[in-house]
Design a protein around this motif. Structure first.
Motif, PDB file in Angstrom:
ATOM      1  N   TRP A 179       0.822  -1.207   0.000  1.00  0.00           N
ATOM      2  CA  TRP A 179       0.000   0.000   0.000  1.00  0.00           C
ATOM      3  C   TRP A 179       0.860   1.263   0.000  1.00  0.00           C
ATOM      4  O   TRP A 179       0.366   2.372   0.181  1.00  0.00           O
ATOM      5  N   ARG A 287      -9.792  -4.749  -0.381  1.00  0.00           N
ATOM      6  CA  ARG A 287      -8.944  -5.914  -0.077  1.00  0.00           C
ATOM      7  C   ARG A 287      -9.793  -6.946   0.659  1.00  0.00           C
ATOM      8  O   ARG A 287     -10.915  -6.658   1.093  1.00  0.00           O
ATOM      9  N   MET A 295      -4.842 -10.353   6.105  1.00  0.00           N
ATOM     10  CA  MET A 295      -5.214  -9.994   4.738  1.00  0.00           C
ATOM     11  C   MET A 295      -4.684 -11.022   3.737  1.00  0.00           C
ATOM     12  O   MET A 295      -3.555 -11.494   3.853  1.00  0.00           O
ATOM     13  N   THR A 297      -5.877 -10.935  -0.050  1.00  0.00           N
ATOM     14  CA  THR A 297      -5.738 -10.338  -1.391  1.00  0.00           C
ATOM     15  C   THR A 297      -5.928  -8.830  -1.276  1.00  0.00           C
ATOM     16  O   THR A 297      -6.513  -8.336  -0.318  1.00  0.00           O
ATOM     17  N   SER A 298      -5.469  -8.139  -2.312  1.00  0.00           N
ATOM     18  CA  SER A 298      -5.689  -6.688  -2.357  1.00  0.00           C
ATOM     19  C   SER A 298      -5.729  -6.232  -3.805  1.00  0.00           C
ATOM     20  O   SER A 298      -4.993  -6.758  -4.652  1.00  0.00           O
ATOM     21  N   ARG A 305      -7.961  -0.809 -10.201  1.00  0.00           N
ATOM     22  CA  ARG A 305      -8.770  -1.309  -9.073  1.00  0.00           C
ATOM     23  C   ARG A 305     -10.149  -1.608  -9.641  1.00  0.00           C
ATOM     24  O   ARG A 305     -10.849  -0.696 -10.083  1.00  0.00           O
ATOM     25  N   LEU A 314      -1.791 -11.439  -2.101  1.00  0.00           N
ATOM     26  CA  LEU A 314      -0.660 -10.623  -1.675  1.00  0.00           C
ATOM     27  C   LEU A 314       0.639 -11.427  -1.833  1.00  0.00           C
ATOM     28  O   LEU A 314       0.609 -12.674  -1.799  1.00  0.00           O
TER      29      LEU A 314
END
Ligand code: MLC
Length: 494
Positions: A179, A287, A295, A297-298, A305, A314
């Motif tokens: 990020w 995400r 977490m 996936t994102s 996006r 990830l």
């Protein structure tokens, strides 16, 4: 070895997550860490001192590996307690502040804590801490448990997901990089800190970045609108975004300094994604994760996006989609989402059978979510195998609410379903068959008060003469979901 972990480890010689978090402020410990509107700001140095002393005070009453059951309001002192538990090698068991005494009794019995801390207990601990020196930060092994996070099950009672220092550190390092955290980031933090999202995703990444955190007690719309222009980053559940859109004055001017809005814990509808972009100029980054895995996936920071997709696995995390027989399905086919990686939890506390049943033999964890991967590896979630309602980012299991309703006088039977809701995404609705003519909604509501946390209470009670059943006698919840799909109003306009 996972490459990000190597980087994190380089920050210290120990696997204790505390070192990874503290490294963010190492060069300037006096910088503001928690900015509390209407209250005092806390530097990292102040958090460091209080948490180190608290760790010593806690170790008077508990030993490393012991559980500390915590049900407290969000505050800087609560963050210090989290850090203190890490430093002392104690296992934090955070609980939703909405849980009733009867719900709490279950967690106490299951977690067998050495210590239980409520708001009064935390105040006392802060006073006691003054009389102690800072404890040396405990050396922990990578698989040592840092926290147990309870998640409810379709049947039976909530289960405690054991998260190790490595699980949490690996996820924090990955998210921090993916990020694109910057030195000057300011995080708007309006999430509760008794769940993975607010505690581990938001706090851990911002702490390890040495970021200023605008620390709100809860999602208060006016406070959020005031704080947004001074922030660069926000993490929220979809309800945060629909509430912002509900406010006519919210617009691009509030977002001038923002670089990233992140959403998770519940599905972000395509409609909300587009409406938010039209109003704010920002494409929300969605995400996907869960308590057991952090977490998974994102959507990308750079790159497309896609509305309705939760993005790519990830780095270091493997996601596959499988059929009921466990075979991996090709791209485009819908099946069970399974995950493996350093983020995946160590099993359910005191529940080896459940742990075995939720893992494949090759170590993949079966999420319970249904999804499909496209040929590029983008994941789209299409439903849940488990009968789960996600209301405002909080999980509600229908069976728990049904059992409670069925035990009430006058209720013959109940079916609890999730129905689309403009504010909460999904709202809990109870369809009831009662043994008398008129349903007394007020007394039903008051009977639930001391039995179930408020967020589990049905937002609507609907009386029917009978529940629809199939030939096997099973209640057809899909029929009910379709029948009451439009019970609540539609989404706010862009
Ligand atoms: C509160 N209430 C809810 C509710 N939250 N009802 C349904 N669903 C919810 N989520 C009820 C209260 O019981 C109360 O009822 C009334 O709403 C007002 O309470 P409140 O405290 O003032 O609520 P509000 O501030 O409006 O909170 C709503 C919310 C909050 C959406 C802002 O619930 C929230 O912050 N949700 C985020 C949850 C979260 O962090 N999830 C992450 C899980 S981790 P009454 O009857 O008394 O009026 C996870 C993994 C991952 O899922 O991937 O992130």
């Amino acid at each position: 070895m996972f490459p990000d972990m190597l980087k994190c480890r380089a920050m210290s010689d120990s696997d204790n997550l505390f070192f990874t978090l503290a490294a963010g402020f190492a060069d300037q410990p006096e910088r503001c860490c928690l900015a509390c509107p209407g209250g005092a700001d806390w530097s990292f140095s102040e958090l460091d001192t209080l948490s180190g002393r608290m760790a010593s005070a806690l170790l008077e009453q508990a030993a490393p590996g012991d559980r500390v059951l915590v049900q407290i309001q969000k505050s800087p002192e609560a963050v210090a307690l989290y850090l203190a538990c890490l430093r002392a090698g104690l296992v934090l068991v955070p609980l939703n502040t909405a849980y009733t005494a009867s719900e709490l009794a279950y967690f106490r019995e299951d977690a067998q804590p050495a210590l239980e801390i409520d708001d009064a207990g935390l105040r006392q601990l802060c006073l006691d801490a003054c009389h102690y020196e800072t404890a040396p930060t405990a050396a922990v092994a990578p698989a040592d448990i840092a926290a147990i996070v309870y998640t409810s099950g379709t049947t039976g009672k909530p289960k405690g997901a054991m998260l190790s220092h490595t699980n949490l550190a690996s996820n924090a390092c990955t998210l921090h990089r993916e990020w694109g955290f910057r030195r000057d980031d300011v995080l708007l933090h309006a999430l509760p800190i008794f769940h993975v999202h607010g505690l581990f995703v938001a706090l851990n990444t911002a702490l390890m970045n040495g970021s200023r955190i605008v620390f709100l007690e809860s999602f208060d719309l006016q406070q959020v609108l005031q704080a947004l222009p001074h922030c660069t980053l926000m993490m929220g559940v979809p309800t945060f975004y629909s509430r912002l859109l509900d406010c006519d004055s919210f617009g691009a001017a509030h977002c001038e300094n923002m670089r990233l809005f992140i959403s998770g814990s519940a599905p972000l509808t395509e409609k909300l994604f587009h409406a938010f972009e039209a109003r704010s100029g920002h494409r929300i980054l969605e995400r996907y994760g869960m308590s057991e895995t952090g977490m998974i996936t994102s959507n990308p920071l750079q790159g497309e996006r896609v509305a309705g997709s939760v993005g790519f696995a990830l780095p270091g995390i493997s996601v596959r989609v499988c059929g009921h027989d466990g075979s991996t399905l090709p791209a485009g086919q819908t099946g069970m989402v399974e995950v493996s990686g350093p983020n995946v939890f160590c099993g359910y506390w005191r529940n080896p059978e459940k742990t075995r049943s939720e893992f494949r033999e090759d170590g993949y964890f079966v999420t319970g979510d249904l999804g499909k991967l496209d040929t590029d590896g983008r994941l789209t979630l299409v439903g849940r195998e488990k009968d789960l309602i996600i209301s405002g980012g909080l999980n509600v299991y229908p069976s728990e609410v049904e059992q409670c309703l069925d035990s009430l006088p006058g209720v013959d039977e109940s079916a609890v379903i999730g129905v689309p809701h403009p504010d909460l995404g999904e709202a809990v609705v109870a369809v009831l068959v009662t043994d008398s003519g008129e349903m007394d909604t007020a007394s039903l509501k008051s009977a639930l008060l001391d039995r179930l946390a408020g967020f589990k209470h049905p937002k609507a009670f609907i009386q029917q003469a009978a529940l629809p059943r199939n030939t096997m006698g099973k209640v057809q919840k899909q029929t009910l979901r379709e029948r009451y799909r439009d019970w609540f109003s539609t989404l706010p306009a862009a």
